[in-house]
Scaffold this motif. Structure first.
Motif, PDB file in Angstrom:
ATOM      1  N   ALA A  69       0.843  -1.307   0.084  1.00 18.61           N
ATOM      2  CA  ALA A  69       0.076  -0.096   0.163  1.00 18.61           C
ATOM      3  C   ALA A  69       1.004   1.329   0.278  1.00 18.61           C
ATOM      4  O   ALA A  69       0.621   2.260  -0.965  1.00 18.61           O
ATOM      5  CB  ALA A  69      -1.228  -0.108   1.091  1.00 18.61           C
ATOM      6  N   TRP A 111      -6.386   7.331   4.182  1.00 23.66           N
ATOM      7  CA  TRP A 111      -6.318   5.834   4.110  1.00 23.66           C
ATOM      8  C   TRP A 111      -6.448   4.965   5.167  1.00 23.66           C
ATOM      9  O   TRP A 111      -5.547   5.298   6.337  1.00 23.66           O
ATOM     10  CB  TRP A 111      -5.280   5.290   3.185  1.00 23.66           C
ATOM     11  N   ILE A 113      -5.540   0.890   6.303  1.00 21.78           N
ATOM     12  CA  ILE A 113      -4.966  -0.162   5.527  1.00 21.78           C
ATOM     13  C   ILE A 113      -5.454  -1.424   6.405  1.00 21.78           C
ATOM     14  O   ILE A 113      -4.771  -1.741   7.119  1.00 21.78           O
ATOM     15  CB  ILE A 113      -3.553  -0.078   5.178  1.00 21.78           C
ATOM     16  N   ILE A 136      -8.912  -0.242   2.585  1.00 22.54           N
ATOM     17  CA  ILE A 136      -8.468  -1.213   1.811  1.00 22.54           C
ATOM     18  C   ILE A 136      -9.101  -2.553   2.840  1.00 22.54           C
ATOM     19  O   ILE A 136      -8.540  -2.708   3.869  1.00 22.54           O
ATOM     20  CB  ILE A 136      -6.929  -1.176   1.608  1.00 22.54           C
ATOM     21  N   VAL A 283      -2.911  -4.138  -4.370  1.00 22.90           N
ATOM     22  CA  VAL A 283      -3.204  -3.174  -3.256  1.00 22.90           C
ATOM     23  C   VAL A 283      -2.546  -1.734  -3.832  1.00 22.90           C
ATOM     24  O   VAL A 283      -3.109  -0.804  -3.695  1.00 22.90           O
ATOM     25  CB  VAL A 283      -2.503  -3.338  -1.932  1.00 22.90           C
ATOM     26  N   ASP A 284      -1.332  -1.801  -4.309  1.00 27.84           N
ATOM     27  CA  ASP A 284      -0.565  -0.888  -4.900  1.00 27.84           C
ATOM     28  C   ASP A 284      -1.424  -0.018  -5.853  1.00 27.84           C
ATOM     29  O   ASP A 284      -1.694   1.226  -5.841  1.00 27.84           O
ATOM     30  CB  ASP A 284       0.837  -0.971  -5.178  1.00 27.84           C
ATOM     31  N   MET A 287      -4.467   1.765  -4.678  1.00 29.38           N
ATOM     32  CA  MET A 287      -4.274   3.020  -3.824  1.00 29.38           C
ATOM     33  C   MET A 287      -3.998   4.177  -4.828  1.00 29.38           C
ATOM     34  O   MET A 287      -4.631   5.194  -4.548  1.00 29.38           O
ATOM     35  CB  MET A 287      -2.977   2.887  -3.168  1.00 29.38           C
TER      36      MET A 287
END
Length: 350
Positions: A69, A111, A113, A136, A283-284, A287
């Motif tokens: 992330a 965010w 996570i 997430i 996930v990256d 984001m």
């Protein structure tokens, strides 16, 4: 290149939440270099937008979920000029104070996570309706929160196929972190993938109760390897580091054992000598996509669930330890899941 290898996050989320994500062309190999290390496009003029991120207690250097992330957010910052930062939570009581710190400092998007932050995000979002949040692996029903989840069961099914076809002992391990729905999806999909190709294989499980206890991951792996398991799949964040550490020791002692990584291509961190393959969650890219929607002025609340059809989960581009015939079988199941012919259950009850 096989389509299941292309993890460029080509999903698009309709007007309810995300603008279309700019990924690679279908069928092209994904760039599995950690996002923070990828060469970024020339950044536009700096903006006054600020995006913050609160980790769970796995920490930003967990070699897994939180790290992916943060790498995604760093890459987004390099490309956009947006300021980014994170606050690391040492325990669950840190979630609300960390979120509130970003609120009080007027950060534009905050965010959280991981599923463990779901209640904290809901609480802080309700108290601060003018602030924007995203999470997430959790779903928060609030008018100022965007939620992104993944179909971990689908990606785990594919690595289960690899494990089921490649085990030599017919004993396979699963090390989970905290016993929550996200990790249950990992385990269920993994078991189903193994069962599809090797119904006689035995699966040994151990939930350590932590995402930040490498010593417990190491102990769990030692027990499984000593019981005859030759492949272990972990879904345990930084606890999974201990699984790799134990595998390294077992290899040094002459045992033919492997680890299947989670969330990132963990061969980049731990090497191909012990990493059989990995189950990747993008996930990256998630984001970056949601953060870009903020910059574009299209941010909106809602929920998106990303699986194989959305290129949200899958295997790395490079799998040097997996034979071609096994990869071909993985491709068959990938195609069935993507088309809807095969529906992978999320829970053992299903």
């Amino acid at each position: 290149m096989k389509k299941w290898l292309s993890l460029t996050m080509t999903f698009a989320v309709a007007a309810t939440m995300l603008a279309a994500c700019g990924g690679g062309n279908a069928g092209q190999p994904a760039d599995e270099t950690p996002a923070a290390e990828q060469p970024a496009a020339e950044a536009p003029a700096a903006t006054d937008i600020k995006i913050g991120m609160v980790t769970d207690f796995g920490g930003v250097n967990d070699n897994s979920f939180n790290q992916s992330a943060w790498e995604g957010l760093q890459a987004f910052s390099k490309a956009s000029g947006v300021e980014v930062n994170y606050l690391q939570s040492a325990q669950d009581s840190d979630y609300i104070p960390n979120l509130n710190q970003f609120v009080q400092e007027d950060w534009d998007l905050i965010w959280g996570i991981g599923l463990l932050l779901q209640d904290a995000i809901l609480d802080v979002a309700q108290q601060n309706p003018d602030s924007k949040f995203a999470i997430i692996d959790g779903v928060v029903d609030a008018p100022n929160v965007a939620s992104v989840t993944f179909k971990e069961n689908e990606g785990a099914f594919l690595v289960g196929v690899v494990a089921g076809l490649m085990t030599k002992t017919n004993k396979i391990g699963f090390v989970g972190g905290i016993d929550i729905p996200v990790i249950q999806r990992f385990e269920t999909g993994f078991r189903e993938g193994i069962k599809a190709v090797n119904p006689n294989a035995e699966v040994i499980e151990n939930y350590t109760g932590s995402f930040a206890a490498a010593d417990q991951g190491k102990a769990a792996a030692a027990t499984m390897y000593n019981q005859g398991a030759d492949i272990i799949f972990h879904a345990a964040g930084a606890t999974g580091d201990g699984v790799f550490n134990e595998a390294q020791e077992q290899k040094a002692a002459g045992k033919d054992v492997w680890v299947i990584g989670a969330d990132k291509d963990q061969s980049i961190i731990f090497g191909n000598d012990i990493t059989l393959t990995s189950m990747i969650k993008r996930v990256d890219r998630a984001m970056q996509t949601v953060s870009q929607s903020l910059v574009d002025g299209t941010f909106a609340p809602g929920h998106v669930n990303l699986g194989i059809a959305e290129d949200g989960v899958g295997l790395p581009e490079n799998n040097p330890n997996v034979p071609a015939d096994v990869l071909a079988k993985v491709q068959e199941y990938y195609d069935q899941i993507k088309s809807g012919e095969l529906v992978v259950p999320e829970t053992s009850e299903e």
